[in-house]
Scaffold this motif. Structure first.
Motif, short mmCIF file in Angstrom:
data_model
loop_
_atom_site.label_atom_id
_atom_site.label_comp_id
_atom_site.label_asym_id
_atom_site.label_seq_id
_atom_site.Cartn_x
_atom_site.Cartn_y
_atom_site.Cartn_z
N VAL A 1 -26.30 6.27 7.24
CA VAL A 1 -27.15 5.38 8.04
C VAL A 1 -26.30 4.45 8.92
O VAL A 1 -26.80 3.80 9.82
N THR A 2 -24.98 4.43 8.68
CA THR A 2 -24.07 3.63 9.49
C THR A 2 -24.31 3.80 10.98
O THR A 2 -24.32 2.83 11.74
N VAL A 3 -24.51 5.04 11.42
CA VAL A 3 -24.69 5.29 12.85
C VAL A 3 -25.93 4.58 13.38
O VAL A 3 -25.93 4.04 14.51
N LEU A 4 -27.01 4.54 12.59
CA LEU A 4 -28.22 3.87 13.04
C LEU A 4 -28.04 2.35 13.04
O LEU A 4 -28.56 1.66 13.93
N LEU A 5 -27.32 1.82 12.06
CA LEU A 5 -27.03 0.38 12.05
C LEU A 5 -26.27 -0.02 13.31
O LEU A 5 -26.59 -1.02 13.96
N ASP A 6 -25.25 0.78 13.65
CA ASP A 6 -24.44 0.46 14.82
C ASP A 6 -25.27 0.50 16.09
O ASP A 6 -25.15 -0.38 16.96
N HIS A 7 -26.15 1.49 16.21
CA HIS A 7 -26.95 1.59 17.44
C HIS A 7 -28.06 0.55 17.47
O HIS A 7 -28.42 0.08 18.57
N CYS A 8 -28.60 0.14 16.34
CA CYS A 8 -29.53 -0.98 16.34
C CYS A 8 -28.84 -2.22 16.89
O CYS A 8 -29.39 -2.94 17.75
N HIS A 9 -27.64 -2.47 16.41
CA HIS A 9 -26.89 -3.65 16.88
C HIS A 9 -26.63 -3.56 18.38
O HIS A 9 -26.78 -4.55 19.10
N TYR B 1 -25.00 -6.63 9.97
CA TYR B 1 -24.18 -5.89 10.93
C TYR B 1 -24.08 -6.67 12.24
O TYR B 1 -25.09 -7.08 12.82
N GLY B 2 -22.84 -6.88 12.69
CA GLY B 2 -22.59 -7.57 13.96
C GLY B 2 -22.55 -9.07 13.86
O GLY B 2 -22.30 -9.75 14.86
N ALA B 3 -22.78 -9.63 12.66
CA ALA B 3 -22.75 -11.09 12.50
C ALA B 3 -21.32 -11.60 12.63
O ALA B 3 -20.34 -10.85 12.49
N ALA B 4 -21.19 -12.90 12.89
CA ALA B 4 -19.87 -13.51 13.02
C ALA B 4 -19.19 -13.60 11.67
O ALA B 4 -19.79 -14.06 10.68
N GLY B 5 -17.94 -13.16 11.62
CA GLY B 5 -17.17 -13.21 10.38
C GLY B 5 -15.90 -14.02 10.55
O GLY B 5 -15.37 -14.15 11.66
N ARG B 6 -15.42 -14.54 9.44
CA ARG B 6 -14.15 -15.28 9.44
C ARG B 6 -13.38 -14.90 8.18
O ARG B 6 -13.91 -14.98 7.06
N ILE B 7 -12.13 -14.50 8.38
CA ILE B 7 -11.23 -14.20 7.27
C ILE B 7 -10.24 -15.36 7.13
O ILE B 7 -9.52 -15.68 8.08
N ALA B 8 -10.22 -15.95 5.96
CA ALA B 8 -9.27 -17.03 5.68
C ALA B 8 -9.26 -17.26 4.18
O ALA B 8 -10.29 -17.13 3.50
N ASP B 9 -8.09 -17.62 3.67
CA ASP B 9 -7.95 -18.03 2.26
C ASP B 9 -8.50 -16.99 1.28
O ASP B 9 -9.14 -17.32 0.28
N GLY B 10 -8.25 -15.73 1.57
CA GLY B 10 -8.66 -14.67 0.66
C GLY B 10 -10.14 -14.42 0.59
O GLY B 10 -10.63 -13.84 -0.40
N ARG B 11 -10.89 -14.79 1.62
CA ARG B 11 -12.33 -14.56 1.67
C ARG B 11 -12.73 -14.08 3.06
O ARG B 11 -12.12 -14.45 4.07
N LEU B 12 -13.75 -13.24 3.09
CA LEU B 12 -14.42 -12.89 4.34
C LEU B 12 -15.78 -13.57 4.30
O LEU B 12 -16.63 -13.23 3.48
N ALA B 13 -15.97 -14.55 5.17
CA ALA B 13 -17.25 -15.26 5.27
C ALA B 13 -18.02 -14.70 6.45
O ALA B 13 -17.49 -14.61 7.56
#
Length: 295
Positions: free
Chosen positions: A103-111, A280-292
């Motif tokens: 379903v990855t392909v559909l998620l990407d195209h929805c975004h 999918y497509g939301a803003a992410g931040r990697i820092a201090d050993g976490r992906l927020a």
């Protein structure tokens, strides 16, 4: 939490008893799961013909009384639908599509079309609320409760991960990606995946020997899919068989070397027991050993 969802079968056929178990699991969480009596009309290994699966997808999005569209399972076949989807019809009642794997392909195209999408457990996995030991059931419950929260409202979540090799202290960008084999299969096609600028690309897979994973990643790297990405983050690779003693992280790092992308590992996302959802497509931040990931 009172929600109603439309179930669809956009890819492979699923045993009816697995669908029924998933529906019982969703109902135990207070979710009304709706699907046509002809959810599946099996054709080869598919849940139905391309026309059948497309009609079902459009009808699910047009249902005014459901809050999301939830794929029963992945497998194979979702890419066949992309060029037949009437995105304007879907946009009239925007609601999140949920699933992963094929379903990855559909998620990407929805975004790409401005529609919400959630990379998360497929509906049949809700059967795990009633199966297995108590610890496993609680893990499944937590993941489905997080998924329901993402359907209901923007909900920030964070996930543990570790850097493999040198990496910046912090990275920010849209979070995209999904199943490695699925994304690689799209290289060179009109549906091909291309990470947006600064993207944090999550990759996961299941049941593939390491040489096939390396080949799939090679396709993405040399097909240009990752040339604008900022980092790659590995989820789980359930049942993926090694060759010799070289760890998968080392193979991935070597293959990514031409792009100079930092590599992170250990996300609880994929085909194993641990498959936490993310928007999918939301803003992410990697820092201090976490992906927020923002809501």
């Amino acid at each position: 939490m009172s929600l109603a969802v439309s179930l669809i079968a956009p890819s492979s056929f699923t045993a009816p008893e697995a669908v029924a178990a998933g529906i019982r699991g969703l109902e135990a969480l207070g979710v009304e799961a709706r699907c046509d009596a002809t959810l599946q009309a099996p054709e080869r290994y598919l849940a139905g013909s391309r026309a059948h699966r497309l009609a079902q997808l459009h009808a699910a999005f047009e249902d005014p009384d459901t809050d999301a569209v939830w794929a029963v399972r992945g497998g194979y076949g979702a890419a066949q639908l992309v060029d037949g989807i009437d995105w304007a019809r879907l946009a009239r009642r925007p609601k999140p599509l949920i699933g992963y794997s094929d379903v990855t392909v559909l998620l990407d195209h929805c975004h790409r079309h401005g529609l919400p999408a959630i990379h998360g457990p497929v509906a049949k996995a809700a059967g795990g609320l009633h199966d297995g030991d108590a610890e496993s059931r609680e893990i499944v419950r937590g993941q489905f409760e997080e998924t329901l929260a993402l359907i209901a409202r923007p909900t920030p979540l964070d996930y543990p991960l570790t850097a493999h090799g040198p990496a910046p202290a912090a990275l920010e960008g849209p979070v995209v990606g999904g199943n490695l084999a699925t994304l690689a299969s799209l290289v060179g096609t009109p549906a091909g995946f291309r990470a947006p600028p600064g993207a944090l690309v999550i990759l996961e897979d299941v049941g593939e020997p390491y040489y096939r994973l390396e080949r799939a990643l090679w396709q993405l790297v040399h097909g240009g899919a990752l040339e604008r990405a900022a980092a790659v983050c590995l989820g789980t690779f359930e049942g993926c068989t090694p060759y010799g003693e070289t760890p998968l992280e080392a193979i991935v790092a070597e293959t990514l070397a031409p792009l100079g992308l930092p590599l992170f590992c250990g996300l609880p996302i994929g085909h194993g027991l641990h498959n936490r959802p993310w928007r999918y497509g939301a803003a992410g931040r990697i820092a201090d050993g976490r992906l927020a990931i923002s809501g």
